[in-house]
Design a protein around this motif. Structure first.
Motif, mmCIF file in Angstrom:
data_model
loop_
_atom_site.group_PDB
_atom_site.id
_atom_site.type_symbol
_atom_site.label_atom_id
_atom_site.label_comp_id
_atom_site.label_asym_id
_atom_site.label_seq_id
_atom_site.Cartn_x
_atom_site.Cartn_y
_atom_site.Cartn_z
ATOM 1 N N UNK A 109 1.690 3.129 4.342
ATOM 2 C CA UNK A 109 1.463 1.691 4.617
ATOM 3 C C UNK A 109 2.715 0.946 5.190
ATOM 4 N N UNK A 110 3.695 1.416 5.382
ATOM 5 C CA UNK A 110 4.977 1.117 5.741
ATOM 6 C C UNK A 110 4.676 0.965 7.384
ATOM 7 N N UNK A 111 5.244 -0.356 7.937
ATOM 8 C CA UNK A 111 5.208 -0.630 9.303
ATOM 9 C C UNK A 111 6.699 -0.534 9.691
ATOM 10 N N UNK A 112 6.561 0.053 11.012
ATOM 11 C CA UNK A 112 7.987 0.269 11.967
ATOM 12 C C UNK A 112 7.884 -0.253 13.269
ATOM 13 N N UNK A 113 8.825 -1.008 13.635
ATOM 14 C CA UNK A 113 8.921 -1.283 15.111
ATOM 15 C C UNK A 113 9.048 -0.071 15.882
ATOM 16 N N UNK A 125 8.760 -6.085 9.242
ATOM 17 C CA UNK A 125 8.335 -4.630 9.226
ATOM 18 C C UNK A 125 8.363 -4.376 7.705
ATOM 19 N N UNK A 126 7.444 -4.734 6.870
ATOM 20 C CA UNK A 126 7.442 -4.125 5.338
ATOM 21 C C UNK A 126 6.183 -3.080 5.292
ATOM 22 N N UNK A 127 5.546 -3.582 4.346
ATOM 23 C CA UNK A 127 4.199 -2.813 3.976
ATOM 24 C C UNK A 127 2.737 -3.630 4.159
ATOM 25 N N UNK A 128 1.844 -2.910 4.432
ATOM 26 C CA UNK A 128 0.735 -3.440 4.506
ATOM 27 C C UNK A 128 -0.001 -3.529 3.308
ATOM 28 N N UNK A 129 -0.742 -4.102 3.014
ATOM 29 C CA UNK A 129 -1.713 -4.514 1.668
ATOM 30 C C UNK A 129 -2.721 -3.440 1.624
ATOM 31 N N UNK A 130 -3.203 -3.126 2.719
ATOM 32 C CA UNK A 130 -4.535 -1.954 2.779
ATOM 33 C C UNK A 130 -4.523 -1.661 3.947
ATOM 34 N N UNK A 131 -5.731 -0.497 4.114
ATOM 35 C CA UNK A 131 -5.875 0.035 5.568
ATOM 36 C C UNK A 131 -6.566 -1.027 6.451
ATOM 37 N N UNK A 132 -7.123 -2.125 5.783
ATOM 38 C CA UNK A 132 -7.914 -2.956 6.582
ATOM 39 C C UNK A 132 -7.053 -3.772 7.295
#
Length: 388
Positions: A109-113, A125-132
């Motif tokens: 779930x981690x976001x990256x540039x 750029x942290x973590x998403x809460x879910x796939x949606x």
């Protein structure tokens, strides 16, 4: 509204109609004289197998729900009995622990540039809460819709910390560099880079994230401290924003953040108040007044006692060294009146249990030193284990 309901993943501690009973389901009040650990294990294991349909509206908070279950099992000393399913549906398998699978799932779930230049464009750029809320990158390899969030980032790191994952191995550079983008001129934090509210909840999330990663380069602690102090009300408690009513959750976020940032110590009450950055005696008085005649804690003046505030207020008193003044026998009896015959805890006596109040029920009993439970880390709201 469920207490796990969030707007942008920010916990709604108290809905406006919290005292109404228009549609809330109830169960027969069969309070026990003892903390029923085995029944709580069954409850959490059931949540691993299949979450009830009521949680469908909470899909956006998948990491938050997983945090309540995984960390709750750690409080009960039972994480070796279950493994998180990495399926895309709301299901959890019951089998032996696979911490590598849990870590892999959380890290997904981690976001990256796509490049470092994007870190200066204001996004987080942290973590998403879910796939949606996790959109794919475009044909150029760029993340067009970045919905990573401070609260889900806290929950992701909390899960990893609780299962013993080495947080120093996380690629945290982009997370911490972009964390600066969320801090406002007044020291507060937005939870997401665009359109989010600012209040003490997200100052706390930023402080907890920095503490868990062991790196404070992502926030200006002095500015955050000043914002926190501006939220203290005349009565000693803290509102969520400057000028607002003192609130149990806001007060916890304020005190825990100041403690994590090193601005107050465990001996706050024993120190000369003239040298303190806040009035500890006024804070103590406000906090103790939140324990109601039924033994439970209320979040605000003239509100009903609520299971979760046993943690929010109890942890404040623990952090400032005032927990000896709590009537712990009465608090225990109130919590037991909220213990469900199905396992878990409800918000009020006689209501059905939910994951949010169950988790903070476990933290409260840990705070009360219930035998067989892992001790509590009050600053982070997590089990204090040797692996932490």
């Amino acid at each position: 509204m469920s207490e796990t309901a969030v707007h942008g993943e920010a916990v709604d501690w108290e809905s406006e109609d919290e005292d109404s009973d228009d549609s809330e389901e109830e169960e027969e009040n069969t309070s026990s004289a003892n903390f029923d650990k085995d029944r709580h294990l069954v409850y959490l294991q059931m949540m691993y197998e299949l979450l009830p349909y009521h949680y469908q509206s909470q899909e956006i908070n998948r990491l938050t729900l997983a945090h309540f279950i995984i960390s709750g099992l750690h409080f009960l000393g039972a994480t070796d009995r279950v493994r998180l399913s990495v399926s895309l549906c709301f299901q959890f398998q019951l089998c032996s622990v696979d911490k590598d699978a849990v870590a892999k799932w959380v890290l997904s779930f981690q976001a990256f540039p796509s490049n470092r230049a994007l870190l200066k464009k204001g996004e987080f750029y942290g973590f998403y809460g879910s796939r949606s809320s996790q959109f794919p990158i475009d044909e150029n390899g760029d993340l067009t819709h970045n919905n990573s969030h401070l609260a889900s980032t806290y929950c992701a790191l909390a899960i990893l910390k609780v299962i013993g994952y080495d947080l120093s191995t996380i690629d945290s550079e982009s997370l911490l560099l972009s964390l600066k983008n969320l801090q406002q001129d007044d020291g507060s934090f937005m939870p997401i880079h665009n359109g989010g509210e600012t209040d003490l909840r997200f100052v706390y999330c930023a402080a907890a994230i920095s503490d868990m990663l062991g790196d404070w380069s992502g926030m200006d602690k002095e500015k955050a401290k000043n914002y926190i102090l501006n939220c203290q009300s005349y009565d000693g408690g803290f509102g969520l924003i400057p000028g607002s009513e003192s609130h149990g959750g806001g007060t916890y976020c304020a005190i825990a953040s100041l403690r994590l940032m090193g601005f107050i110590g465990a001996d706050l009450l024993s120190n000369d108040s003239s040298s303190s950055i806040l009035d500890p005696s006024l804070l103590l008085n406000w906090s103790l007044q939140r324990q109601a005649s039924d033994g439970g804690f209320q979040g605000r003046t003239n509100k009903r006692s609520d299971t979760c505030y046993a943690f929010w207020i109890g942890a404040v008193l623990k952090l400032i060294g005032g927990d000896a003044f709590i009537d712990k026998v009465a608090l225990r009896q109130f919590l037991l009146s909220c213990q469900s015959k199905y396992g878990g805890f409800s918000k009020f006596p006689g209501a059905l249990p939910d994951l949010y109040h169950s988790y903070y029920g476990y933290t409260a009993f840990s705070f009360l030193e219930e035998p067989g439970l892992s001790p509590l880390c009050p600053e982070l709201g997590l089990p204090l284990l040797t692996s932490l």
